[in-house]
Design a protein around this motif. Structure first.
Motif, mmCIF file in Angstrom:
data_model
loop_
_atom_site.group_PDB
_atom_site.id
_atom_site.type_symbol
_atom_site.label_atom_id
_atom_site.label_comp_id
_atom_site.label_asym_id
_atom_site.label_seq_id
_atom_site.Cartn_x
_atom_site.Cartn_y
_atom_site.Cartn_z
ATOM 1 N N SER A 114 25.799 81.422 71.409
ATOM 2 C CA SER A 114 24.904 82.515 70.820
ATOM 3 C C SER A 114 25.378 83.755 70.800
ATOM 4 O O SER A 114 26.689 84.032 71.972
ATOM 5 N N SER A 153 16.527 85.010 74.549
ATOM 6 C CA SER A 153 15.737 84.233 73.664
ATOM 7 C C SER A 153 17.097 84.323 73.105
ATOM 8 O O SER A 153 18.068 85.742 72.598
ATOM 9 N N ALA A 154 18.014 83.432 71.968
ATOM 10 C CA ALA A 154 19.010 82.831 71.186
ATOM 11 C C ALA A 154 18.394 83.112 69.620
ATOM 12 O O ALA A 154 18.101 82.568 69.280
ATOM 13 N N ARG A 155 18.276 84.557 69.018
ATOM 14 C CA ARG A 155 17.426 84.813 68.324
ATOM 15 C C ARG A 155 18.527 83.112 66.756
ATOM 16 O O ARG A 155 17.235 83.231 66.216
ATOM 17 N N PHE A 157 19.737 80.739 67.065
ATOM 18 C CA PHE A 157 19.384 79.597 67.140
ATOM 19 C C PHE A 157 17.880 79.296 67.419
ATOM 20 O O PHE A 157 17.343 78.158 66.931
ATOM 21 N N GLN A 158 16.865 80.502 67.472
ATOM 22 C CA GLN A 158 15.868 80.463 67.227
ATOM 23 C C GLN A 158 15.727 80.283 65.738
ATOM 24 O O GLN A 158 14.349 79.865 65.158
ATOM 25 N N GLY A 167 16.300 78.384 70.628
ATOM 26 C CA GLY A 167 16.573 78.846 71.128
ATOM 27 C C GLY A 167 15.183 79.690 72.002
ATOM 28 O O GLY A 167 16.174 81.344 72.582
#
Length: 274
Positions: A114, A153-155, A157-158, A167
């Motif tokens: 990420s 949070s991994a934006r 991936f989200q 994410g």
């Protein structure tokens, strides 16, 4: 009452925090204590014996192995406004898994996959009894207490799909702790200040009273879908100030110190590691 889980040479141990001292309890962690019997509160309060100083203890996640981690998105009114989303009619739910959890001073491991890691200070609810289809007082009574979390949070991936889980649950990204605090000590978390500081700069500052769906409503809603068990954890959403809503977006980087604090509950201090 304040309960925590700390690491020992043989695993982990639950403890009761009294000021600067911790009384070891007869349970391997707070989740196991809650699951053992309905009298966990009295048993924890009555325990006496040797104490150990809090200073120097290696704190594990307050509940290291919950059977469920259920999270609520878009639950602070100002956060909904900053993201441009419509106000939801029902709680927006997603999940995490236990490997995402870390302790109050453990490093947040930024995944190599990420490039858009973000912070989200959150109030976490811990369930203290088995509950199905709870309403009102029953939902309140099912809450063992509250603790501090950061839904890092991994934006990128989200945002890949309309489902957020991918994410939200990278390993070793979600600090939880330092202690579970029973509701009587913090007014059932109805109006507590919540902040997130990154590298010494305050990024989020809000109050739990800005929630669209307060904790007991969330417990009622979720328990109408799935039975909640002792030790289950519910993350209740984040206030405004996330990095993704800034222009340009701000991302977590290796070396950043993320400090997450909720009034009366404590503070998490986690250094980001790449």
């Amino acid at each position: 009452m304040r309960l925590l889980t700390y690491r020992t040479g043989d695993g982990t141990r639950a403890g009761r925090l009294d000021g600067a001292d911790v009384t070891p309890l007869d349970a391997p962690d707070v989740g196991a204590l809650l699951a053992a019997d309905a009298g966990w509160r009295d048993r924890a309060a009555a325990t006496t014996g040797r104490t150990v100083p809090l200073t120097g203890l290696d704190l594990a996640p307050a509940v290291p192995r919950p059977s469920k981690i259920i999270c609520v998105g878009l639950n602070y009114k100002r956060h909904i406004a900053e993201t441009g989303h419509d106000t939801p009619e029902h709680p927006t739910l997603f999940a995490k898994f236990a490997r995402a959890l870390i302790g109050a001073s453990d490093p947040v491991v930024l995944p190599a996959a990420s490039t858009a890691m973000d912070w989200e200070a959150e109030l976490a609810v811990v369930i203290g009894r088995t509950v199905t289809r709870a309403r009102g007082a029953g939902a309140r009574a099912a809450i063992a207490g509250y603790t501090v979390a950061n839904d890092v949070s991994a934006r990128d991936f989200q945002g890949r799909t309309t489902q957020w889980l991918q994410g939200k649950t990278f390993d070793s990204t979600t600090p939880l702790g330092p202690a579970l605090v029973t509701g009587d000590e913090v007014g059932d978390a109805a109006d507590l200040e919540i902040t997130c500081t990154v590298g010494g700069e305050v990024m989020q500052r809000g109050r739990t009273s800005d929630m669209l769906f307060p904790p007991e409503e969330i417990v009622s809603y979720i328990s109408g879908i799935v039975t909640l068990d002792p030790g289950d954890v519910i993350l209740t959403g984040t206030p405004s100030g996330i990095g993704d809503s800034r222009v340009p977006p701000v991302r977590l980087r290796p070396g950043d110190l993320v400090e997450t604090e909720i009034e009366g509950l404590g503070v998490l201090r986690n250094r980001c590691a790449g």
